[in-house]
Design a protein around this motif. Structure first.
Motif, PDB file in Angstrom:
ATOM      1  N   GLU A 101      -2.532  -3.802   3.224  1.00  4.59           N
ATOM      2  CA  GLU A 101      -2.665  -4.416   2.348  1.00  4.59           C
ATOM      3  C   GLU A 101      -1.842  -5.525   2.771  1.00  4.59           C
ATOM      4  N   LYS A 102      -2.326  -6.630   2.080  1.00  2.89           N
ATOM      5  CA  LYS A 102      -2.339  -8.045   2.306  1.00  2.89           C
ATOM      6  C   LYS A 102      -0.850  -7.936   1.391  1.00  2.89           C
ATOM      7  N   ASN A 103      -0.003  -9.224   1.903  1.00  4.60           N
ATOM      8  CA  ASN A 103       1.298  -9.929   1.091  1.00  4.60           C
ATOM      9  C   ASN A 103       1.285 -10.747   1.664  1.00  4.60           C
ATOM     10  N   VAL A 106       1.032 -10.820   5.303  1.00  4.49           N
ATOM     11  CA  VAL A 106      -0.462 -10.641   6.221  1.00  4.49           C
ATOM     12  C   VAL A 106      -1.315 -10.465   5.109  1.00  4.49           C
ATOM     13  N   LYS A 107      -2.570 -10.917   6.412  1.00  2.00           N
ATOM     14  CA  LYS A 107      -4.016 -11.344   5.541  1.00  2.00           C
ATOM     15  C   LYS A 107      -5.050 -10.026   5.827  1.00  2.00           C
ATOM     16  N   SER A 108      -5.074  -9.470   4.948  1.00  2.99           N
ATOM     17  CA  SER A 108      -6.182  -8.566   4.939  1.00  2.99           C
ATOM     18  C   SER A 108      -7.621  -8.823   4.884  1.00  2.99           C
ATOM     19  N   ALA A 115      -5.793  -6.657   9.924  1.00  4.07           N
ATOM     20  CA  ALA A 115      -4.951  -7.485   9.635  1.00  4.07           C
ATOM     21  C   ALA A 115      -4.483  -8.603  10.342  1.00  4.07           C
ATOM     22  N   THR A 118      -0.011 -14.722   8.227  1.00  2.00           N
ATOM     23  CA  THR A 118      -0.539 -15.772   7.102  1.00  2.00           C
ATOM     24  C   THR A 118      -0.080 -17.204   7.993  1.00  2.00           C
TER      25      THR A 118
END
Length: 162
Positions: A101-103, A106-108, A115, A118
């Motif tokens: 999951e990206k947030n 975190v880049k996915s 992962a 960022t």
């Protein structure tokens, strides 16, 4: 002679700046498919010895069912880190499985179940959230943690506390 010195100075400055700023927004997707996946290509710099790894990487499980979510936590108890690149893999086939999951931190890369960071701000802890595929099976998480551009540890496998 002065022109040669000026060119050498400019080239040296460029290389220093490039080293400082390379990959500040996470590892590139091609890290998934290199001959040695999950390893950065930082000007020929080699990973540090696994025995000197100061970071703890833990996964909440290594088994999954459809709809499961597994957390992978990267923690630097004694020192901060600036980056990471991890993948979810099937232990039998070595294929990429699931998706992170990206947030904001975190880049996915769903194409290869990876992962990455960022930004290159110092981090003490990052938690990744991995979504299982529509199946039942085992997974392991493998990757790299970067303390800085030239100091990193690769082939780290997340441990699962018992």
């Amino acid at each position: 002679m002065a022109i040669k010195m000026a060119v050498c100075t400019l080239v040296s400055l460029f290389l220093i700046i490039e080293t400082c700023w390379a990959f500040p927004n996470g590892g590139p997707i091609d890290a998934c498919v290199k001959a040695q996946p999950n390893r950065p290509n930082h000007g020929g710099t080699e990973p540090q010895s696994p025995s000197t790894n100061p970071f703890i990487v833990e996964a909440s499980s290594d088994y999954y069912r459809p709809g499961d979510k597994i957390t992978v936590t990267i923690h630097g108890p004694k020192s901060a880190f600036k980056g990471f690149f991890f993948q979810g893999r099937d232990p039998k086939t070595q294929e990429w499985i699931g998706v992170f999951e990206k947030n904001p931190d975190v880049k996915s890369y769903s194409e290869c179940s990876a992962a990455t960071h960022t930004d290159n701000d110092p981090k003490e802890t990052v938690t990744l959230l991995w979504h299982a595929p529509d199946a039942v099976g085992q997974v392991y998480f493998i990757g790299t943690v970067l303390q800085n551009y030239k100091t990193f540890w690769s082939d780290i496998v997340a441990r699962v506390p018992q």
